[in-house]
Design a protein around this motif. Structure first.
Motif, PDB file in Angstrom:
ATOM      1  N   ILE A 125     -13.458 -24.217 -10.138  1.00 24.75           N
ATOM      2  CA  ILE A 125     -13.884 -22.827 -10.348  1.00 24.75           C
ATOM      3  C   ILE A 125     -15.309 -22.654  -9.840  1.00 24.75           C
ATOM      4  O   ILE A 125     -16.224 -23.317 -10.306  1.00 24.75           O
ATOM      5  CB  ILE A 125     -13.818 -22.436 -11.842  1.00 24.75           C
ATOM      6  CG1 ILE A 125     -12.385 -22.615 -12.361  1.00 24.75           C
ATOM      7  CG2 ILE A 125     -14.276 -20.996 -12.038  1.00 24.75           C
ATOM      8  CD1 ILE A 125     -12.212 -22.229 -13.804  1.00 24.75           C
ATOM      9  N   CYS A 126     -15.480 -21.780  -8.861  1.00 26.36           N
ATOM     10  CA  CYS A 126     -16.804 -21.514  -8.300  1.00 26.36           C
ATOM     11  C   CYS A 126     -17.314 -20.168  -8.806  1.00 26.36           C
ATOM     12  O   CYS A 126     -16.543 -19.219  -8.917  1.00 26.36           O
ATOM     13  CB  CYS A 126     -16.718 -21.411  -6.781  1.00 26.36           C
ATOM     14  SG  CYS A 126     -16.991 -22.952  -5.953  1.00 26.36           S
ATOM     15  N   PHE A 127     -18.600 -20.085  -9.055  1.00 26.86           N
ATOM     16  CA  PHE A 127     -19.183 -18.828  -9.512  1.00 26.86           C
ATOM     17  C   PHE A 127     -20.320 -18.439  -8.576  1.00 26.86           C
ATOM     18  O   PHE A 127     -21.199 -19.246  -8.311  1.00 26.86           O
ATOM     19  CB  PHE A 127     -19.682 -19.006 -10.954  1.00 26.86           C
ATOM     20  CG  PHE A 127     -20.401 -17.800 -11.511  1.00 26.86           C
ATOM     21  CD1 PHE A 127     -19.932 -16.522 -11.297  1.00 26.86           C
ATOM     22  CD2 PHE A 127     -21.552 -17.962 -12.281  1.00 26.86           C
ATOM     23  CE1 PHE A 127     -20.592 -15.421 -11.816  1.00 26.86           C
ATOM     24  CE2 PHE A 127     -22.221 -16.873 -12.812  1.00 26.86           C
ATOM     25  CZ  PHE A 127     -21.730 -15.590 -12.576  1.00 26.86           C
ATOM     26  N   VAL A 128     -20.278 -17.215  -8.069  1.00 29.92           N
ATOM     27  CA  VAL A 128     -21.393 -16.705  -7.264  1.00 29.92           C
ATOM     28  C   VAL A 128     -22.142 -15.694  -8.123  1.00 29.92           C
ATOM     29  O   VAL A 128     -21.652 -14.599  -8.364  1.00 29.92           O
ATOM     30  CB  VAL A 128     -20.888 -16.023  -5.974  1.00 29.92           C
ATOM     31  CG1 VAL A 128     -22.067 -15.543  -5.139  1.00 29.92           C
ATOM     32  CG2 VAL A 128     -20.022 -16.971  -5.179  1.00 29.92           C
ATOM     33  N   PRO A 129     -23.321 -16.050  -8.626  1.00 27.45           N
ATOM     34  CA  PRO A 129     -24.028 -15.142  -9.529  1.00 27.45           C
ATOM     35  C   PRO A 129     -24.583 -13.926  -8.797  1.00 27.45           C
ATOM     36  O   PRO A 129     -24.584 -13.858  -7.573  1.00 27.45           O
ATOM     37  CB  PRO A 129     -25.157 -16.009 -10.092  1.00 27.45           C
ATOM     38  CG  PRO A 129     -25.371 -17.051  -9.073  1.00 27.45           C
ATOM     39  CD  PRO A 129     -24.061 -17.284  -8.402  1.00 27.45           C
ATOM     40  N   GLN A 130     -25.051 -12.993  -9.595  1.00 26.43           N
ATOM     41  CA  GLN A 130     -25.574 -11.743  -9.055  1.00 26.43           C
ATOM     42  C   GLN A 130     -26.775 -11.994  -8.152  1.00 26.43           C
ATOM     43  O   GLN A 130     -27.625 -12.803  -8.472  1.00 26.43           O
ATOM     44  CB  GLN A 130     -26.017 -10.891 -10.239  1.00 26.43           C
ATOM     45  CG  GLN A 130     -25.759  -9.430 -10.082  1.00 26.43           C
ATOM     46  CD  GLN A 130     -26.016  -8.731 -11.416  1.00 26.43           C
ATOM     47  OE1 GLN A 130     -27.148  -8.563 -11.829  1.00 26.43           O
ATOM     48  NE2 GLN A 130     -24.961  -8.355 -12.081  1.00 26.43           N
ATOM     49  N   GLU A 131     -26.879 -11.258  -7.097  1.00 27.65           N
ATOM     50  CA  GLU A 131     -28.002 -11.299  -6.160  1.00 27.65           C
ATOM     51  C   GLU A 131     -28.314 -12.701  -5.666  1.00 27.65           C
ATOM     52  O   GLU A 131     -27.522 -13.285  -4.966  1.00 27.65           O
ATOM     53  CB  GLU A 131     -29.228 -10.608  -6.762  1.00 27.65           C
ATOM     54  CG  GLU A 131     -29.032  -9.105  -6.814  1.00 27.65           C
ATOM     55  CD  GLU A 131     -30.253  -8.411  -7.365  1.00 27.65           C
ATOM     56  OE1 GLU A 131     -30.928  -7.760  -6.567  1.00 27.65           O
ATOM     57  OE2 GLU A 131     -30.513  -8.520  -8.569  1.00 27.65           O
TER      58      GLU A 131
END
Lengths: 346, 292, 242
Positions: C82-88
């Protein structure tokens, strides 16, 4: 499918109720009579001199009151605004030198000149704040430390005000029994003023702005607060109280000397530590902190006496407080709703 | 004219030592956002290790240097595990930890002063008072050695950061802690290792400083202000910036000392700090003002 | 309905603070795009952070392929796929594009495979090859977002979670973001998207989830969510779906 609401009003009402639970309810029960009672009692303390020699007690209380003044001043900048200064001894010294010079040359008592010395320091603080408050967080703390170093060197080099040897001031001509009295009342007045001022600031729009800055400066600015002016004014106010305290302390000691007055441990770190230990941002915190530190110090000097151990222990108290009670005594008790009513001065 | 060159050389030699003193500080700040005000007091600890090794056993400070590094790195691991690991999770992290490191600076100062008194010390291997001459310019050997060793250590650090997998992890954590964590970097471990390395550099700096300057425990206040000027001038967390600032300020301070006297030479660092705050708050190599 | 990820009654918040999530649930189906919408402060980003291990899940469960992710660190969740791309700012601004891509494969131990996959990614997104030695921080907003999203594909994850990928981008460039999302789904990657621009997000999604008051209020096929009058009034600003 999760829980479903039937109409929109219900959801809006639920959202409102939800937001309310997030905002911690403010405990409005305040005990105004308690600090007033303390002040009344403090005014009567010198009467002890009629029944014996309590000079030591008076000295200790006067010393504590001086620290209450400074801790309350530090609180306005460090507690409300969130700018931690470890360089306020500079203002203590400037106040001491300013009033000391006038006392030595013109004979006007420092007690009369204390407010003027405070204003001079406020003006200086305003100017310095314009520079150092451009940065926040660690950079600001560093700049405050550098300030101490710069002023220490300047004071030691400036022969007009006595260089490293400092100024000697005349001793007042009251009898030993009453000699401390003027200073005692001067510091009492300052401490009361300091605590009162920090109370008034906290409950003003200005204070609200300062606390907004402490929470999130960028948001505070976008909410229309002139953060720069607010911060600089807070800096000036705290400098005022340090300067006034330093002014009278010089006459009381009968000398002003750079290494004593710009002492980073006693006049920069201690007021900060008192505030943190007592609870920064609260009204009672700095007072509680000042009493605790002065009491602890007296006990410690009496038993151990070594100044190197002194630094070690001050550091340890500070480290332990920061690690385990970052909100300070008053703050921690208030958070757990265990604060005795008599200490709720907010 | 040869006076001016002379001063330049002395300034550059000391610049290396300042750079090493500041490099560890900068590394720790970059990764953990901690301005470790206890760093100078730990350099002091390193200096005492070298001093006593020389005084009691006659071991050369340059030989004891790795030992000082190991001792300080171990201190770093303990400090990190006991204090900073849990601190890193608290709110208001940055400003509270600065105060905390300040408290530790007092603890170390108090402990060193209680153990060894505030007497001025200096380690005196033969080369510390020796010098070589090139034409009519003399180069004190002690400062020359210290400068060279510092440069070697800093270069080693830079290469390690640039080319190794762990170096990538450290740089990534410095630039964007959250993103690094999300890409599988164990940021807590990175924090631990950088803290240990930062303090190892403090240990090395201490061993070098022990024969370059005279020292006593409460002198760390002066070092705090000097090192902080370097770090702020260089842009918080930029090691390259710190090194450049160290050389620049050291040379300027040497000239100020030559023309106006030694006391004013120290003042150079503090005034520089204020000028930087006034003109370019983000420092020479920083990108945005420190607003967190 | 097969579930790849099943989030059930999750309670979570920041530090010792109050719970932001109060029983949020989502069922994530393989290969689909899921869009989470809701007002500010509803807990959308908090939910993604709780799933990927950046926030402690206080109660409830996060089941992924039969095992509970609750209590795992972000690097462990990443290894699960599971990959997460955070805000900005998801990038390392002072690293080059190439170094950023390498960081994307930080958790891979096989260097040769990593380099091969970076090549593949550069093949698909030529702009990244063009800019490979440029510092990421100096690229435009759209290019940065491209890099951040492309970077996740190096690990060939099963789920990619995107937190407001369109934030601060020009409308024209926003479309590119959704195009990349499409590329991801073509690769069989499941997408979990949080969007402030609810209309836009739902249009590109298969499944819509409405989060409010820290809870899941509505859940259903994106088209249904988009046309539900109550949701339109509350969360879509009264706008009708075109």
């Amino acid at each position: 499918m999760a829980q479903t609401y039937e109409n929109t009003d219900e959801i809006l009402a639920a959202r409102r109720a939800y937001n309310d639970t997030l905002a911690q309810a403010h405990d409005a029960r305040r005990a105004t009579w308690f600090p007033l009672l303390i002040v009344a009692l403090l005014m009567l303390v010198p009467a002890l001199q009629f029944v014996g020699n309590y000079n030591y007690v008076i000295h200790l209380m006067l010393y504590t009151l001086m620290y209450v003044t400074m801790a309350a001043g530090w609180n306005i900048l460090g507690g409300y605004t969130g700018y931690i200064s470890l360089g306020h001894s500079v203002f203590f010294a400037v106040g001491g030198y300013f009033a000391g010079m006038i006392f030595a040359r013109l004979g006007i008592s420092t007690i009369i000149m204390a407010p003027v010395a405070g204003l001079v320091c406020a003006a200086l603080g305003y100017l310095i704040g314009l520079i150092t408050l451009r940065v926040r967080g660690p950079s600001f703390i560093i700049s405050s430390l550098a300030l101490v170093m710069i002023f220490r060197i300047l004071f030691e080099k400036w022969q007009f005000i006595g260089g490293a040897a400092g100024l000697s001031l005349p001793i007042n001509d009251l009898s030993v029994q009453w000699a401390k009295l003027p200073y005692y009342y001067a510091f009492l007045a300052m401490a009361v003023f300091g605590v009162w001022a920090s109370y008034r600031v906290r409950h003003s729009k200005f204070g609200l702005g300062l606390r907004a800055i402490s929470k999130d400066e960028v948001k505070a600015e976008s909410a229309g607060i002139d953060t720069r002016r607010y911060k600089v004014l807070a800096f000036a106010m705290s400098a005022f109280l340090f300067g006034a305290a330093g002014a009278v302390w010089g006459e009381y000691l009968t000398y002003v000397r750079p290494n004593i007055f710009i002492h980073i441990l006693y006049f920069s770190v201690w007021p900060a530590l008192m505030c943190i230990l007592g609870g920064k941002g609260t009204i009672a915190g700095p007072v509680v902190g000042a009493v605790l530190i002065v009491a602890f110090n007296e006990f410690f000097v009496a038993t151990l006496g070594s100044s190197t151990i002194h630094i070690l222990v001050t550091g340890m108290i500070m480290a332990l407080t920061l690690m385990f009670f970052p909100l300070g005594l008053v703050g921690t008790l208030a958070k757990h709703r265990r604060l005795p009513r008599i200490l709720n001065w907010d | 004219m040869s006076d001016l060159i002379q001063i330049l050389i002395l300034g550059l030699a000391l610049g290396g030592v300042y750079a090493l003193m500041g490099a560890g500080l900068s590394l720790v700040f970059g990764v953990m956002r901690i301005v470790n005000l206890a760093h100078p007091s730990l350099i002091m600890l390193g200096a005492y290790v070298a001093y006593w090794a020389f005084r009691l056993y006659g071991i050369d400070p340059l030989i004891i240097l790795p030992v000082a590094m190991v001792i300080l790195a171990a201190t770093g691991v303990i400090l990190y595990k006991l204090v900073f690991e849990r601190e890193a999770r608290s709110a208001k992290y940055s400003e509270m930890t600065v105060l905390l490191t300040f408290a530790f600076a007092m603890v170390f100062e108090g402990a060193l002063a209680t153990a060894f008194t505030n007497t001025q010390r200096v380690t005196s291997p033969a080369y510390a008072t020796d010098a070589i001459f090139i034409a009519d310019i003399f180069i004190p050997l002690g400062q020359l050695y210290a400068g060279i060793v510092s440069l070697v250590l800093i270069a080693g650090l830079a290469l390690w950061l640039k080319y190794t997998r762990f170096g990538y992890a450290i740089r990534a954590t410095t630039q964007n802690r959250e993103a690094a964590e999300l890409l599988g970097v164990n940021v807590n471990f990175v924090g631990l290792v950088s803290f240990a390395i930062g303090l190892a550099l403090a240990g090395a700096a201490g061993a070098l400083v022990s024969f370059v300057f005279s020292f006593y425990p409460s002198k760390h206040w002066e070092w705090i202000a000097i090192l902080m000027s370097l770090v702020v001038l260089g842009g918080m967390g930029s090691i390259l910036g710190t090194v450049v600032a160290a050389y620049t300020l050291s040379v300027v301070a040497a000239y100020v000392g030559f023309f106006f006297g030694a006391t004013w030479s120290t003042l150079t660092f503090f005034v520089a700090l204020f000028v930087v705050l006034l003109v370019r708050p983000q420092g020479l190599f920083g990108e945005k003002p420190e607003l967190a | 309905m097969t579930k790849l990820l099943e989030v059930k009654d999750v309670v979570a918040g920041y530090g010792d603070g109050p719970a932001i999530l109060n029983g949020a649930s989502i069922d994530v189906q393989p290969g689909k795009v899921h869009c989470i919408i809701g007002p500010n402060g509803a807990g959308k980003s908090t939910l993604l952070k709780a799933i990927c291990g950046m926030l402690k899940v206080r109660q409830g469960s996060v089941m992924f392929k039969g095992q509970n992710l609750k209590g795992k660190r972000p690097d462990q969740v990443l290894r699960e796929g599971i990959c997460f791309v955070p805000q900005e700012r998801a990038l390392f601004p002072k690293m080059t594009v190439r170094e950023n891509l390498r960081m994307g494969g930080f958790s891979m131990t096989d260097k040769a495979t990593l380099e091969k996959r970076i090549d593949e990614i550069e093949e698909r997104f030529p702009i990244l090859r063009e800019r490979r030695d440029q510092h990421a921080g100096t690229m435009s907003g759209g290019q940065q977002q491209t890099l951040a999203m492309a970077r996740t594909m190096i690990l060939r994850p099963e789920i990619v979670m995107l937190d407001e990928p369109s934030l601060g981008l020009a409308p024209k460039i926003v479309q590119e973001v959704f195009d990349i999302m499409k590329v991801m789904t073509e690769d069989g990657i499941t997408v979990l998207l949080v969007e402030q621009n609810a209309l836009m997000g739902l249009k590109h999604a298969d499944w819509g989830v409405v989060l409010d008051l820290g809870r899941t209020l509505f859940e259903g096929p994106a088209k249904e969510v988009l046309t539900d009058p109550r949701i339109q009034e509350l969360y879509l600003g009264g706008q009708k779906a075109a």
